[in-house]
Design a protein around this motif. Structure first.
Motif, short mmCIF file in Angstrom:
data_model
loop_
_atom_site.label_atom_id
_atom_site.label_comp_id
_atom_site.label_asym_id
_atom_site.label_seq_id
_atom_site.Cartn_x
_atom_site.Cartn_y
_atom_site.Cartn_z
N ILE A 170 25.79 55.57 -14.57
CA ILE A 170 24.40 54.95 -14.44
C ILE A 170 23.31 56.32 -14.85
CG2 ILE A 170 22.95 54.25 -12.33
CD1 ILE A 170 24.95 53.04 -11.16
N ILE A 171 23.55 57.25 -14.21
CA ILE A 171 22.48 58.53 -14.43
C ILE A 171 22.65 58.76 -15.94
CG2 ILE A 171 22.04 60.91 -14.23
CD1 ILE A 171 23.01 60.60 -11.41
N TYR A 172 23.59 58.80 -16.48
CA TYR A 172 23.98 59.03 -18.15
C TYR A 172 23.29 57.80 -18.73
CZ TYR A 172 26.21 60.06 -22.42
OH TYR A 172 26.55 60.23 -23.70
N PHE A 173 23.20 56.63 -18.48
CA PHE A 173 22.66 55.61 -19.19
C PHE A 173 21.08 55.80 -19.19
CE2 PHE A 173 20.90 51.30 -19.42
CZ PHE A 173 21.35 50.80 -20.41
N PHE A 174 20.55 56.19 -18.09
CA PHE A 174 19.19 55.94 -17.80
C PHE A 174 18.74 57.23 -18.48
CE2 PHE A 174 15.56 57.69 -15.52
CZ PHE A 174 14.78 56.60 -15.59
N LEU A 175 19.23 58.46 -18.41
CA LEU A 175 18.73 59.67 -18.98
C LEU A 175 18.89 59.81 -20.24
CD1 LEU A 175 19.06 62.20 -15.99
CD2 LEU A 175 17.21 60.90 -16.63
N CYS A 176 20.09 59.30 -20.86
CA CYS A 176 20.43 59.39 -22.43
C CYS A 176 20.14 58.47 -23.24
CB CYS A 176 21.85 60.06 -22.32
SG CYS A 176 22.03 61.37 -21.72
N PHE A 177 19.95 57.17 -22.76
CA PHE A 177 19.49 55.66 -23.36
C PHE A 177 18.19 55.44 -23.11
CE2 PHE A 177 24.30 55.77 -23.97
CZ PHE A 177 24.45 55.56 -25.24
N ALA A 178 17.97 54.97 -21.88
CA ALA A 178 16.76 54.45 -21.46
C ALA A 178 15.42 55.43 -21.73
CB ALA A 178 16.68 54.23 -20.12
N VAL A 179 15.47 56.76 -21.45
CA VAL A 179 14.46 57.63 -21.57
C VAL A 179 14.09 57.64 -23.08
CG1 VAL A 179 13.67 59.92 -21.22
CG2 VAL A 179 14.67 58.76 -19.42
N PRO A 180 15.07 58.19 -24.03
CA PRO A 180 14.75 58.23 -25.52
C PRO A 180 14.07 56.91 -26.11
CG PRO A 180 16.69 59.32 -25.05
CD PRO A 180 16.42 58.62 -23.68
N PHE A 181 14.52 55.75 -25.58
CA PHE A 181 14.21 54.41 -26.27
C PHE A 181 12.87 54.32 -25.50
CE2 PHE A 181 13.83 49.96 -25.37
CZ PHE A 181 13.74 49.51 -26.50
N SER A 182 12.45 54.64 -24.34
CA SER A 182 11.06 54.48 -24.02
C SER A 182 10.22 55.16 -24.84
CB SER A 182 11.14 54.72 -22.47
OG SER A 182 11.86 53.79 -21.91
N ILE A 183 10.48 56.33 -24.96
CA ILE A 183 9.64 57.36 -25.82
C ILE A 183 9.23 56.75 -27.00
CG2 ILE A 183 9.41 59.74 -26.57
CD1 ILE A 183 10.87 60.94 -24.26
N ILE A 184 10.25 56.21 -27.52
CA ILE A 184 10.29 55.74 -29.24
C ILE A 184 9.37 54.68 -29.23
CG2 ILE A 184 11.43 54.66 -31.06
CD1 ILE A 184 13.75 56.44 -30.60
N MET A 185 9.46 53.76 -28.20
CA MET A 185 8.85 52.54 -28.23
C MET A 185 7.22 52.85 -27.86
SD MET A 185 10.71 50.48 -29.25
CE MET A 185 9.65 48.80 -28.94
N VAL A 186 7.11 53.68 -26.92
CA VAL A 186 5.59 53.95 -26.52
C VAL A 186 5.01 54.71 -27.45
CG1 VAL A 186 4.21 55.29 -24.82
CG2 VAL A 186 6.37 54.18 -24.01
N SER A 187 5.52 55.66 -28.20
CA SER A 187 4.87 56.33 -29.16
C SER A 187 4.63 55.55 -30.45
CB SER A 187 5.97 57.45 -29.60
OG SER A 187 6.10 58.42 -28.81
N TYR A 188 5.41 54.70 -30.80
CA TYR A 188 5.08 53.72 -32.14
C TYR A 188 4.35 52.59 -31.79
CZ TYR A 188 8.60 56.15 -34.99
OH TYR A 188 9.14 56.96 -35.72
N SER A 189 4.16 52.04 -30.42
CA SER A 189 3.22 51.14 -30.07
C SER A 189 1.81 51.92 -30.13
CB SER A 189 3.59 50.69 -28.62
OG SER A 189 4.75 49.89 -28.64
N GLN A 190 1.57 53.00 -29.45
CA GLN A 190 0.35 53.68 -29.67
C GLN A 190 -0.05 53.94 -31.00
OE1 GLN A 190 -1.80 54.31 -27.07
NE2 GLN A 190 -0.42 53.14 -25.87
#
Length: 345
Positions: A192-212
């Motif tokens: 659960i921790i691995y999924f959140f920190l190693c998948f969800a966090v990078p994905f969120s950064i990518i989506m927020v950056s490109y959306s902006q």
């Protein structure tokens, strides 16, 4: 019932041919993985060599791009090639130690690659959205992003080596990955921790950056400060490039992450091994298109790479078309009447 039982077997039984696929099926997988691995190795080595040979390419973003090539090269060498061999044999022949080492290597390089993609997305956001220099993406920032990618990946991929979590066979049992299926409390907490920190966090950064970034381009278009129609054309060009980047990320990693999350949430969920193999190989295919999308769309890099491959001949030498990245920065800088110091390259 036979496939269900095999799905629960530990990697200690990996030397037994599970017959989850026919001999032809394993051969097709071996050929596909082999082709992707060899092409990925060639492209990523090319990226590294060309960047080292030409000083003009050693810009802040190049640190992240070369790091991405190194990550993808590691995945192809330590993940793709062994998987090609095991598929050719029809079963995982490397034993328990081989499973752990392969699972760790692929996860280590894979997560470092995801983190590097996030670094690249932040760089593009900063360069395009802050062209006046209020926020500069400098060499030290690029180096820090590269170091953080490796440290982050190392920290969260080593726990299974010491008992928190584990690496097990996945899909058609010819490659290893973090154990998404075990319901052990320790393993579940790690996953659960691995999924959140190693998948969800990078994905969120990518989506927020490109959306902006896209929002900024839209605002520039509304200013209507360039020649008639030119800004709209620029927005379309850059939007297309960004959509390709985001879609490539989603196609490669979202199916795999979604499958893992579904298994984590529903312990009774059964996914056919053949179906489960598809997301695995989609994720591994990123070793090929990452250098194409992130680097070979760069006109400056291409002007050095093509002559290197073709022994000095460059069929695009007379091409005067401005790259999407250059056009973006130039347009935004022009709209704000500042010197375009930023560059996506």
């Amino acid at each position: 019932m036979k496939s269900v039982a095999l799905h629960k077997n530990s990697s200690s039984d990996s030397s037994v041919n599970t017959e989850l696929l026919s001999r032809t099926g394993y051969t097709i997988l071996a050929i596909n993985v082999g082709v992707f691995s060899v092409v990925g190795i060639i492209l990523n080595v090319l990226v590294i060599v060309v960047t080292i040979r030409h000083r003009q390419l050693r810009q802040p973003l190049s640190y992240a791009l070369v790091n991405l090539a190194i990550c993808d090269l590691g995945c192809a060498v330590f993940g793709g090639l062994p998987t090609t061999v095991t598929n050719a044999m029809g079963y995982f022949s490397l034993g328990r130690v081989g499973c752990v080492l392969e699972g760790f290597a692929v996860s280590f390089f894979g997560i470092a690659s995801l983190c590097t993609v996030a670094v690249i997305s932040v760089e593009r956001y900063i360069v395009v959205c802050y062209p006046m220099g209020a926020v500069l993406f400098q060499t030290r920032h690029a180096a820090a992003g590269v170091v953080l990618s490796w440290v982050w990946s190392f920290v969260w991929n080593t726990p299974p080596l010491f008992g928190w979590g584990s690496f097990e066979l996945e899909g058609v049992k010819t490659s290893c990955a973090p154990n998404w299926y075990s319901r052990d409390v320790g393993n579940m907490s790690y996953i659960i921790i691995y999924f959140f920190l190693c998948f969800a966090v990078p994905f969120s950064i990518i989506m927020v950056s490109y959306s902006q970034l896209l929002w900024t381009l839209r605002q520039v278009t509304k200013l209507q400060v360039s020649e008639a129609g030119s800004t709209n054309r620029v927005e379309v060009q850059v939007a297309r490039m960004i959509v390709v980047m985001v879609l490539a990320f989603l196609i490669a990693w979202l199916p795999y992450a979604s499958m893992a999350l579904a298994v984590i949430i529903d312990s009774s969920l059964y996914i056919d091994p053949v179906i489960a193999t598809i997301p695995v190989y989609l994720a591994k295919s990123s070793t090929v298109y990452n250098p194409i999308i992130y680097i070979f769309m760069n006109r400056q890099f291409r002007s050095f790479a093509v002559p290197f491959v073709l022994c000095g001949w460059n069929p695009w030498a007379s091409d005067q078309q401005i790259s999407e990245g250059e056009t973006t920065v130039a347009s935004i800088s022009k709209s704000q009447k500042v010197s375009p110091k930023g560059s996506l390259k």
